[in-house]
Motif scaffolding. Structure first.
Motif, PDB file in Angstrom:
ATOM      1  N   ASP A   8       0.833  -1.202   0.000  1.00  0.00           N
ATOM      2  CA  ASP A   8       0.000   0.000   0.000  1.00  0.00           C
ATOM      3  C   ASP A   8       0.869   1.254   0.000  1.00  0.00           C
ATOM      4  O   ASP A   8       0.551   2.234  -0.670  1.00  0.00           O
ATOM      5  CB  ASP A   8      -0.941   0.015   1.204  1.00  0.00           C
ATOM      6  CG  ASP A   8      -2.136  -0.910   1.020  1.00  0.00           C
ATOM      7  OD1 ASP A   8      -2.352  -1.400  -0.105  1.00  0.00           O
ATOM      8  OD2 ASP A   8      -2.863  -1.120   2.009  1.00  0.00           O
ATOM      9  N   ARG A  29      -7.250  -3.103  -6.441  1.00  0.00           N
ATOM     10  CA  ARG A  29      -7.094  -3.679  -5.103  1.00  0.00           C
ATOM     11  C   ARG A  29      -8.257  -3.301  -4.185  1.00  0.00           C
ATOM     12  O   ARG A  29      -8.711  -4.106  -3.394  1.00  0.00           O
ATOM     13  CB  ARG A  29      -5.772  -3.229  -4.480  1.00  0.00           C
ATOM     14  CG  ARG A  29      -5.540  -3.844  -3.099  1.00  0.00           C
ATOM     15  CD  ARG A  29      -4.184  -3.521  -2.544  1.00  0.00           C
ATOM     16  NE  ARG A  29      -3.156  -4.171  -3.354  1.00  0.00           N
ATOM     17  CZ  ARG A  29      -1.848  -3.969  -3.201  1.00  0.00           C
ATOM     18  NH1 ARG A  29      -1.413  -3.147  -2.260  1.00  0.00           N
ATOM     19  NH2 ARG A  29      -0.977  -4.586  -3.969  1.00  0.00           N
ATOM     20  N   TYR A  30      -8.721  -2.073  -4.287  1.00  0.00           N
ATOM     21  CA  TYR A  30      -9.729  -1.581  -3.348  1.00  0.00           C
ATOM     22  C   TYR A  30     -11.130  -1.442  -3.944  1.00  0.00           C
ATOM     23  O   TYR A  30     -12.037  -1.001  -3.255  1.00  0.00           O
ATOM     24  CB  TYR A  30      -9.271  -0.247  -2.741  1.00  0.00           C
ATOM     25  CG  TYR A  30      -8.178  -0.472  -1.733  1.00  0.00           C
ATOM     26  CD1 TYR A  30      -8.483  -0.964  -0.466  1.00  0.00           C
ATOM     27  CD2 TYR A  30      -6.853  -0.230  -2.055  1.00  0.00           C
ATOM     28  CE1 TYR A  30      -7.480  -1.203   0.462  1.00  0.00           C
ATOM     29  CE2 TYR A  30      -5.848  -0.463  -1.124  1.00  0.00           C
ATOM     30  CZ  TYR A  30      -6.167  -0.944   0.126  1.00  0.00           C
ATOM     31  OH  TYR A  30      -5.182  -1.194   1.046  1.00  0.00           O
ATOM     32  N   TYR A  33     -13.816  -3.368  -1.946  1.00  0.00           N
ATOM     33  CA  TYR A  33     -14.017  -2.743  -0.636  1.00  0.00           C
ATOM     34  C   TYR A  33     -14.918  -1.509  -0.762  1.00  0.00           C
ATOM     35  O   TYR A  33     -15.891  -1.358  -0.024  1.00  0.00           O
ATOM     36  CB  TYR A  33     -12.650  -2.367  -0.055  1.00  0.00           C
ATOM     37  CG  TYR A  33     -12.699  -1.639   1.258  1.00  0.00           C
ATOM     38  CD1 TYR A  33     -13.079  -2.290   2.421  1.00  0.00           C
ATOM     39  CD2 TYR A  33     -12.352  -0.298   1.332  1.00  0.00           C
ATOM     40  CE1 TYR A  33     -13.115  -1.622   3.638  1.00  0.00           C
ATOM     41  CE2 TYR A  33     -12.390   0.382   2.536  1.00  0.00           C
ATOM     42  CZ  TYR A  33     -12.764  -0.292   3.689  1.00  0.00           C
ATOM     43  OH  TYR A  33     -12.805   0.376   4.891  1.00  0.00           O
ATOM     44  N   VAL A  34     -14.609  -0.655  -1.714  1.00  0.00           N
ATOM     45  CA  VAL A  34     -15.375   0.579  -1.917  1.00  0.00           C
ATOM     46  C   VAL A  34     -16.775   0.252  -2.446  1.00  0.00           C
ATOM     47  O   VAL A  34     -17.757   0.867  -2.028  1.00  0.00           O
ATOM     48  CB  VAL A  34     -14.615   1.547  -2.857  1.00  0.00           C
ATOM     49  CG1 VAL A  34     -15.456   2.759  -3.209  1.00  0.00           C
ATOM     50  CG2 VAL A  34     -13.303   1.983  -2.203  1.00  0.00           C
ATOM     51  N   SER A  71      -4.442   5.174   8.016  1.00  0.00           N
ATOM     52  CA  SER A  71      -4.832   3.890   7.438  1.00  0.00           C
ATOM     53  C   SER A  71      -5.480   4.161   6.081  1.00  0.00           C
ATOM     54  O   SER A  71      -6.394   4.987   5.985  1.00  0.00           O
ATOM     55  CB  SER A  71      -5.830   3.194   8.368  1.00  0.00           C
ATOM     56  OG  SER A  71      -6.526   2.196   7.668  1.00  0.00           O
ATOM     57  N   LYS A  73      -7.375   2.175   4.312  1.00  0.00           N
ATOM     58  CA  LYS A  73      -8.776   1.737   4.303  1.00  0.00           C
ATOM     59  C   LYS A  73      -9.675   2.728   5.038  1.00  0.00           C
ATOM     60  O   LYS A  73     -10.768   3.021   4.587  1.00  0.00           O
ATOM     61  CB  LYS A  73      -8.910   0.351   4.928  1.00  0.00           C
ATOM     62  CG  LYS A  73      -8.644  -0.769   3.974  1.00  0.00           C
ATOM     63  CD  LYS A  73      -8.996  -2.092   4.614  1.00  0.00           C
ATOM     64  CE  LYS A  73      -9.340  -3.086   3.538  1.00  0.00           C
ATOM     65  NZ  LYS A  73      -9.758  -4.373   4.086  1.00  0.00           N
ATOM     66  N   SER A  74      -9.228   3.250   6.158  1.00  0.00           N
ATOM     67  CA  SER A  74     -10.041   4.206   6.916  1.00  0.00           C
ATOM     68  C   SER A  74     -10.282   5.465   6.107  1.00  0.00           C
ATOM     69  O   SER A  74     -11.389   6.000   6.075  1.00  0.00           O
ATOM     70  CB  SER A  74      -9.366   4.593   8.228  1.00  0.00           C
ATOM     71  OG  SER A  74      -9.128   3.481   9.010  1.00  0.00           O
ATOM     72  N   LEU A  76     -10.085   5.823   2.837  1.00  0.00           N
ATOM     73  CA  LEU A  76     -10.901   5.501   1.678  1.00  0.00           C
ATOM     74  C   LEU A  76     -12.366   5.293   2.093  1.00  0.00           C
ATOM     75  O   LEU A  76     -13.284   5.734   1.391  1.00  0.00           O
ATOM     76  CB  LEU A  76     -10.355   4.245   0.994  1.00  0.00           C
ATOM     77  CG  LEU A  76     -10.833   3.902  -0.395  1.00  0.00           C
ATOM     78  CD1 LEU A  76     -10.689   5.075  -1.354  1.00  0.00           C
ATOM     79  CD2 LEU A  76     -10.057   2.706  -0.931  1.00  0.00           C
ATOM     80  N   ARG A  77     -12.592   4.673   3.231  1.00  0.00           N
ATOM     81  CA  ARG A  77     -13.953   4.482   3.746  1.00  0.00           C
ATOM     82  C   ARG A  77     -14.618   5.831   4.010  1.00  0.00           C
ATOM     83  O   ARG A  77     -15.759   6.056   3.644  1.00  0.00           O
ATOM     84  CB  ARG A  77     -13.937   3.644   5.017  1.00  0.00           C
ATOM     85  CG  ARG A  77     -15.314   3.405   5.600  1.00  0.00           C
ATOM     86  CD  ARG A  77     -15.259   2.518   6.851  1.00  0.00           C
ATOM     87  NE  ARG A  77     -16.519   1.865   7.089  1.00  0.00           N
ATOM     88  CZ  ARG A  77     -17.020   0.841   6.428  1.00  0.00           C
ATOM     89  NH1 ARG A  77     -16.343   0.309   5.436  1.00  0.00           N
ATOM     90  NH2 ARG A  77     -18.190   0.331   6.728  1.00  0.00           N
ATOM     91  N   THR A  80     -15.577   7.481   0.813  1.00  0.00           N
ATOM     92  CA  THR A  80     -16.716   6.801   0.198  1.00  0.00           C
ATOM     93  C   THR A  80     -18.026   7.152   0.901  1.00  0.00           C
ATOM     94  O   THR A  80     -19.031   7.449   0.252  1.00  0.00           O
ATOM     95  CB  THR A  80     -16.496   5.277   0.191  1.00  0.00           C
ATOM     96  OG1 THR A  80     -15.251   4.990  -0.454  1.00  0.00           O
ATOM     97  CG2 THR A  80     -17.616   4.558  -0.534  1.00  0.00           C
TER      98      THR A  80
END
Length: 185
Positions: A8, A29-30, A33-34, A71, A73-74, A76-77, A80
């Protein structure tokens, strides 16, 4: 090293340099998740895809402000969820009410409560009115406070509480209706 093996951190550095290959690998990759986050807010897959696309555009355009200690993921979350809220605000006046026939059709697809899968619960949540669904997701799934929800949605805290209470009540009714339908077979 193959580009699929990039960490990452390597992807972020490449994305900050505006490397198309790094952005492509990051997107792949994401994506799932998104999309998963987007589907919990959108009324259909097409709208979820719009949220996904806008989320990645926002991510790539703001990548310079991403700090190493954050993070991925955090961050990106959060982008989103905020994008989904933006879509909600933009499309609020165009939201349609679901037909009762749509609801009955979905109930027949859902298994018994003890066998309810995540997808089954999502189908029931998607039957909620848009205001209630958004507040439910923000509060129960994302962990937002009523104050944060009120700020994001431009409503009062008490309205947020009312929407959440109505959402929970409606979900209880939907589950009960489903159980009665299932028992009657």
């Amino acid at each position: 090293m193959k580009h699929l093996d990039w960490s990452d951190e390597e992807l972020i550095v490449g994305c900050k340099r505006k490397s198309a290959k790094h952005e492509e690998v990051f997107f792949k990759r994401y994506y799932g998740y998104v999309m998963g986050i987007s589907l919990s807010y959108a009324k259909d897959r097409d709208l979820a895809q719009e949220i996904v696309n806008d989320s990645f555009l926002k991510f790539f355009s703001s990548i310079k402000s991403f700090e190493e200690f954050q993070s991925v993921k955090s961050w990106l979350r959060r982008i989103t969820v905020n994008t989904a809220i933006d879509f909600y605000r933009k499309n609020k006046r165009f939201q349609d009410q679901r037909d009762i026939n749509d609801q009955v059709e979905i109930f027949h697809e859902v298994g018994a409560l003890s066998q309810m899968a995540y997808e089954d619960l999502l189908k029931l949540i998607h039957l909620l009115p848009p205001d209630q669904k958004l507040v439910f997701n923000l509060y129960e799934v994302e962990g937002y406070s009523h104050r944060e929800i009120a700020e994001e949605m431009k409503i009062t805290e008490s309205s947020s509480r009312v929407y959440l209470a109505r959402a929970k009540s409606k979900l209880r009714d939907l589950v009960q209706f489903h159980l009665n339908e299932y028992a009657g077979r």
